[in-house]
Design a protein around this motif. Structure first.
Motif, short mmCIF file in Angstrom:
data_model
loop_
_atom_site.label_atom_id
_atom_site.label_comp_id
_atom_site.label_asym_id
_atom_site.label_seq_id
_atom_site.Cartn_x
_atom_site.Cartn_y
_atom_site.Cartn_z
N VAL A 138 0.83 -1.22 0.00
CA VAL A 138 0.00 0.00 0.00
C VAL A 138 0.86 1.26 0.00
CG1 VAL A 138 -1.65 1.34 1.38
CG2 VAL A 138 -1.98 -1.11 1.06
N LEU A 139 1.92 1.26 0.84
CA LEU A 139 2.74 2.47 0.96
C LEU A 139 3.82 2.50 -0.13
CD1 LEU A 139 3.01 2.56 4.87
CD2 LEU A 139 1.44 3.84 3.41
N SER A 140 3.41 2.26 -1.36
CA SER A 140 4.34 2.26 -2.49
C SER A 140 4.50 3.68 -3.03
CB SER A 140 3.81 1.36 -3.60
OG SER A 140 2.64 1.93 -4.14
N ARG A 141 5.53 3.87 -3.84
CA ARG A 141 5.83 5.22 -4.36
C ARG A 141 4.62 5.79 -5.11
NH1 ARG A 141 11.75 6.39 -6.21
NH2 ARG A 141 11.69 8.65 -5.96
N ASN A 142 4.00 4.96 -5.96
CA ASN A 142 2.87 5.42 -6.79
C ASN A 142 1.65 5.77 -5.94
OD1 ASN A 142 4.13 5.42 -9.19
ND2 ASN A 142 3.38 3.39 -9.83
N ASN A 143 1.32 4.88 -4.98
CA ASN A 143 0.15 5.13 -4.13
C ASN A 143 0.32 6.40 -3.31
OD1 ASN A 143 -1.32 2.93 -4.97
ND2 ASN A 143 -0.62 1.59 -3.31
N LEU A 144 1.53 6.58 -2.76
CA LEU A 144 1.80 7.78 -1.95
C LEU A 144 1.74 9.04 -2.81
CD1 LEU A 144 4.65 6.41 0.35
CD2 LEU A 144 2.34 7.01 1.04
N MET A 145 2.19 8.90 -4.06
CA MET A 145 2.12 10.02 -5.01
C MET A 145 0.65 10.41 -5.21
SD MET A 145 4.36 11.56 -7.30
CE MET A 145 5.42 10.49 -8.25
N ASN A 146 -0.21 9.41 -5.36
CA ASN A 146 -1.64 9.69 -5.56
C ASN A 146 -2.28 10.31 -4.32
OD1 ASN A 146 -1.62 8.69 -8.15
ND2 ASN A 146 -2.16 6.60 -7.53
N ALA A 147 -1.87 9.81 -3.13
CA ALA A 147 -2.51 10.28 -1.89
C ALA A 147 -2.05 11.68 -1.51
CB ALA A 147 -2.19 9.31 -0.75
N TYR A 148 -0.78 11.98 -1.70
CA TYR A 148 -0.22 13.26 -1.22
C TYR A 148 0.04 14.27 -2.33
CZ TYR A 148 0.39 11.09 3.36
OH TYR A 148 0.16 10.49 4.55
N GLY A 149 -0.02 13.82 -3.59
CA GLY A 149 0.24 14.73 -4.72
C GLY A 149 1.70 15.14 -4.79
N ASP A 190 6.07 13.32 -4.57
CA ASP A 190 6.88 12.11 -4.49
C ASP A 190 7.41 11.97 -3.06
OD1 ASP A 190 8.52 9.96 -4.83
OD2 ASP A 190 9.98 10.98 -6.14
N VAL A 191 6.62 11.30 -2.22
CA VAL A 191 6.95 11.17 -0.79
C VAL A 191 8.26 10.38 -0.63
CG1 VAL A 191 6.18 10.24 1.43
CG2 VAL A 191 4.53 11.28 -0.12
N GLU A 192 8.37 9.27 -1.36
CA GLU A 192 9.56 8.42 -1.21
C GLU A 192 10.82 9.18 -1.62
OE1 GLU A 192 9.20 4.41 -2.73
OE2 GLU A 192 11.39 4.31 -2.93
N GLY A 193 10.72 9.89 -2.72
CA GLY A 193 11.86 10.67 -3.21
C GLY A 193 12.28 11.72 -2.20
N TRP A 194 11.29 12.38 -1.61
CA TRP A 194 11.57 13.43 -0.61
C TRP A 194 12.23 12.84 0.63
CZ3 TRP A 194 8.72 14.69 4.11
CH2 TRP A 194 9.12 15.90 4.67
N MET A 195 11.72 11.68 1.08
CA MET A 195 12.28 11.04 2.27
C MET A 195 13.72 10.56 2.00
SD MET A 195 9.05 9.11 3.98
CE MET A 195 9.62 9.08 5.64
N ARG A 196 13.95 10.10 0.79
CA ARG A 196 15.32 9.66 0.44
C ARG A 196 16.27 10.86 0.40
NH1 ARG A 196 15.68 4.45 -0.73
NH2 ARG A 196 13.83 3.33 -1.45
N THR A 197 15.75 12.00 -0.05
CA THR A 197 16.58 13.22 -0.09
C THR A 197 16.99 13.62 1.33
OG1 THR A 197 15.27 13.92 -1.97
CG2 THR A 197 16.66 15.61 -0.96
N ILE A 198 16.03 13.53 2.24
CA ILE A 198 16.32 13.89 3.64
C ILE A 198 17.35 12.93 4.22
CG2 ILE A 198 15.32 13.95 5.97
CD1 ILE A 198 12.76 15.05 4.67
#
Lengths: 343, 252
Positions: B225-236, B238-246
Motif C-alpha cells: 500500500v505504501l508504495s511510491r505510486n500510491n503515496l504520489m496519488n494520496a499526497y500529490g 513524491d513522498v519516497e523521493g523526498w524522504m530519500r533526499t532527507i
C-alpha cells in the motif's frame, strides 16, 4: 496511594458532621436574643422525646423561629454547593453555578409565574411555586447549554458566562413585566423576590430534605462519572461512560436542587460557586471526596452567612443573599483572573 | 476482529468519508495515512462512536451501535491527539479512570485487577515516578503518555490511536511505537492508528490504508500500500523521493 485519591474515612465524615451540628447549634443559640446552649439542647432533646419543657426556656424562639430557619439554611447550603460542584465537574468549568449560568433566575421566573397565575398544589404551601421553579430551572439550564454549545462546542468559560448574563437579564425583564401586570398579587411577589430564609418553616425544611435525599443520591452515585467528565467528555465516552444518560441525570438533579432552594428562599447567589472551589483547593478535584466535602462546607458557610446577617447590624437584618453575593463576587473575580492568567 | 462495511460519514452537506470497507484481524496494526482532510481522524472517530455514520462496524460480529458504552470500552480503547484537563487530577487518578468499564458492582471502589493493571500501565509508559503529580503541571508529552497509560490500564483487545505521537519528542515517539508493537504480540490484540510519519507507518505497521478526500485509494499489506505510486496519488508529491533526499543528508 496518596490519601487525596481515596474516599474519606468514616472518621472524617464523623468530624465533618459534628462540626456542622456544632455550627447549627451555635446559629440556633445566637441572634438578637442569645440563648444558653444548655437551654437550646434541653428544648430540642425534650421535644424529640416528647418530654415536658421546663418553664422559662425560650421554647418558641428555638422551635418555631430559629430551628426551622437554621435547618432550611443548612439544607439550602448543602443543595446549592452540591449542585454547583456537580455542574462544575460536568461542564469542566470552575465558574459554573446556578447564579452564573442564569439557572437561578430561570427558577425565579418559574416561581413568580406560579404566584402571579395562582398555580398551586393542594395541601402544599408554595407547592406550585416549587414545582414551577424546578421545571424552569431545568428548562433554563437546557436552553443555556444548548445555545452555548451551538455557539462554541468547547463550552468555553466566556461563552457560558456571557449567555448566563444575557439569560439573567432576559428572565429579570420578564419578571418585571409580570410584576407590572400582577395587580393585587404584587405584594406577595415582591415579598418573595426579596429572597430570604427568615420565615422558613418545617414544611420548607422537609421539602428541601426530600429533594436533597433524592437528587443528592443521584449526584453522589455519579461521582466516578463526574471525574471522567471533568477530564473530558470524549475521554469519558472512550472509557465507557454513558455520557448522555449521566449528563441528563446530573442536569435534572442539579436543576431540582436549585429550583427548590429558589422556591424556598429566593435567589441565594454564588454558594454553588464559592464552596466547591474552596473545597477543591482543600481536598482535590476527585468527586468522591469533593461532593461530600462541598455538602458539609455549603451547610456551614450558609449558616454562618445567615448568622452574620442576623447579628452584624442587629436589630436590623442583612438578607443572606447580600452576604453570599458580596463574598461570592470577590471569589468570582479571583477565579476568573487566575483562570485567564493561567492561559 | 473488527469489520467495517460501507462506512460513510457526512458533516452536513460535506462527505468526510465515503463507502470505506476494511477488516482488522488479531495481530495486525493498521496504519491510516493520507493528506490533511483525507478523512483519517473521521474514520477512527466513527469506530470510537464519536461521530454519526452510515454503514456497519462490527466487533467480534457484534454491531457496535448495539453495544453499551462500557461493553465497547472493555474491548476497544481510543487515544486521542488532544487532551484538555482543567482540574488538578493526579496522573494516577487519570490512569485509574481507565478501569471504569471494569468496575464490578455499584459500590465497589475498583475491580479485582485494577490496581495491578494501573501500576503496570504507569510503569510501561514511564509515568510511575510522576503518578502523584498534578496533570496541570505536566508537559504536552507527559500528558499524552498519561492518556496512553490510561489506554493500557483499560486492558482492551483493540487500540485506536489518532496521531498518538503528536506531542512527543523523538525518544518517546520511538518508545510509544515500540510499546504498542510489543502489546500487539499478545494473543487477540490489534491496533489501528492515524499517522503522518510514513517512515513510522512502514516500520511498525502490518497493514495500511490510504485515504484521499474521504475515499479509500489503497488498502492491504503495508509494503504494497505504501508504495511510491500510491503515496504520489494520496499526497500529490513524491513522498519516497523526498524522504530519500532527507536521508541523504545524513549519509553525506
Amino acid at each position: 496511594m496518596d490519601r487525596r485519591k481515596r474516599p474519606f474515612r468514616w472518621t472524617a465524615y464523623a468530624l465533618m458532621l459534628l462540626s456542622t451540628i456544632a455550627i447549627l447549634l451555635l446559629c440556633v443559640c445566637m441572634g438578637s436574643v442569645n440563648i444558653p446552649l444548655a437551654d437550646t439542647l434541653t428544648v430540642i432533646w425534650n421535644t424529640l422525646w416528647g418530654r415536658p419543657i421546663p418553664q422559662g426556656m425560650s421554647r418558641s424562639i428555638i422551635l418555631l423561629v430559629r430551628l426551622p430557619r437554621v435547618l432550611s439554611v443548612a439544607l439550602c447550603g448543602v443543595s446549592l454547593s452540591l449542585s454547583g460542584a456537580a455542574m462544575q465537574g460536568l461542564l469542566r468549568n470552575p465558574l459554573a453555578d446556578g447564579s452564573t449560568l442564569g439557572v437561578s433566575s430561570g427558577a425565579s421566573l418559574g416561581a413568580i409565574l406560579a404566584i402571579a397565575f395562582g398555580l398551586t398544589i393542594p395541601g402544599v404551601s408554595y407547592g406550585g411555586a416549587m414545582a414551577m421553579a424546578m421545571l424552569f430551572a431545568f428548562l433554563s439550564l437546557v436552553f443555556i447549554l444548548t445555545f452555548a454549545y451551538r455557539l462554541d462546542h468547547s463550552l468555553a468559560t466566556n461563552t457560558i458566562i456571557l449567555i448566563g448574563v444575557i439569560f439573567t437579564m432576559f428572565a429579570h425583564s420578564i419578571i418585571s413585566l409580570i410584576i407590572t401586570f400582577s395587580g393585587d398579587k404584587v405584594k406577595s411577589i415582591m415579598f418573595w423576590t426579596m429572597g430570604s430564609l427568615a420565615g422558613s418553616n418545617y414544611q420548607n425544611a422537609l421539602a428541601l430534605l426530600i429533594t436533597l435525599v433524592l437528587c443528592g443520591a443521584l449526584i453522589l452515585s455519579s461521582s466516578r462519572e463526574l471525574n471522567a467528565l471533568a477530564i473530558g467528555e470524549d475521554n469519558a465516552r472512550y472509557i465507557g461512560v454513558d455520557v448522555k444518560r449521566v449528563k441528563l441525570r446530573i442536569l435534572i438533579a442539579s436543576s431540582a436542587l436549585i429550583g427548590v432552594c429558589v422556591s424556598v428562599g429566593g435567589t441565594i447567589g454564588f454558594v454553588g460557586l464559592v464552596i466547591p472551589h474552596m473545597t477543591r483547593m482543600l481536598v482535590g478535584p476527585n468527586h468522591r471526596r469533593l461532593l461530600t466535602a462541598s455538602m458539609f462546607g455549603g451547610a456551614v458557610f450558609l449558616m454562618l452567612a445567615d448568622l452574620a446577617g442576623r447579628v452584624l447590624l442587629s436589630p436590623l437584618e442583612i438578607p443572606i443573599g447580600v452576604i453570599t453575593s458580596l463574598i461570592g463576587s470577590a471569589v468570582f473575580v479571583y477565579i476568573f483572573y487566575h483562570t485567564r492568567k493561567a492561559r | 476482529m473488527l469489520s467495517i462495511q460501507n462506512l460513510t460519514v457526512n458533516h452536513g452537506t460535506l462527505t468526510a468519508l465515503s463507502d470505506v470497507s476494511v477488516s482488522i484481524q488479531a495481530g495486525q496494526w493498521l496504519m491510516i495515512a493520507g493528506a490533511n482532510g483525507a478523512g483519517k481522524s473521521t474514520f477512527v472517530h466513527a469506530i470510537a462512536q464519536s461521530v454519526p455514520y452510515q454503514g456497519v462496524i462490527r466487533y467480534q460480529r457484534r454491531d457496535l451501535k448495539t453495544m453499551r458504552p462500557n461493553e465497547i470500552a472493555r474491548e476497544i480503547a481510543f487515544l486521542s491527539q488532544r487532551h484538555q484537563v482543567n482540574y488538578a487530577f493526579t496522573v494516577e487518578e487519570v490512569v485509574t479512570l481507565g478501569r471504569f468499564a471494569h468496575r464490578q458492582g455499584f459500590f465497589s471502589a475498583t475491580d479485582s485487577q485494577g490496581e495491578r493493571k494501573v501500576h503496570a500501565a504507569l510503569e510501561m509508559t514511564g509515568m510511575l515516578a510522576l503518578k502523584d503529580q498534578s496533570m496541570l503541571t505536566l508537559s504536552g508529552g507527559e500528558v499524552q503518555r498519561t492518556f496512553l497509560a490510561q489506554v493500557f490500564a483499560q486492558d482492551p483487545n483493540l487500540i485506536i490511536l489518532d496521531e498518538p505521537t503528536n506531542h512527543l519528542d523523538l525518544k518517546y515517539q520511538k518508545q510509544t511505537f515500540e510499546l504498542i508493537q510489543e502489546w500487539i504480540t499478545q494473543p487477540n490484540r490489534a491496533a489501528v492508528s492515524v499517522v503522518h510519519d510514513i517512515g513510522m507507518a512502514r516500520a511498525f505497521g502490518t497493514h495500511a490504508m490510504l485515504l484521499e478526500r474521504g475515499k479509500m485509494i489503497a488498502y492491504g499489506d503495508n509494503r504494497t500500500v505504501l508504495s511510491r505510486n500510491n503515496l504520489m496519488n494520496a499526497y500529490g508529491m513524491d513522498v519516497e523521493g523526498w524522504m530519500r533526499t532527507i536521508l541523504a543528508q545524513w549519509e553525506a
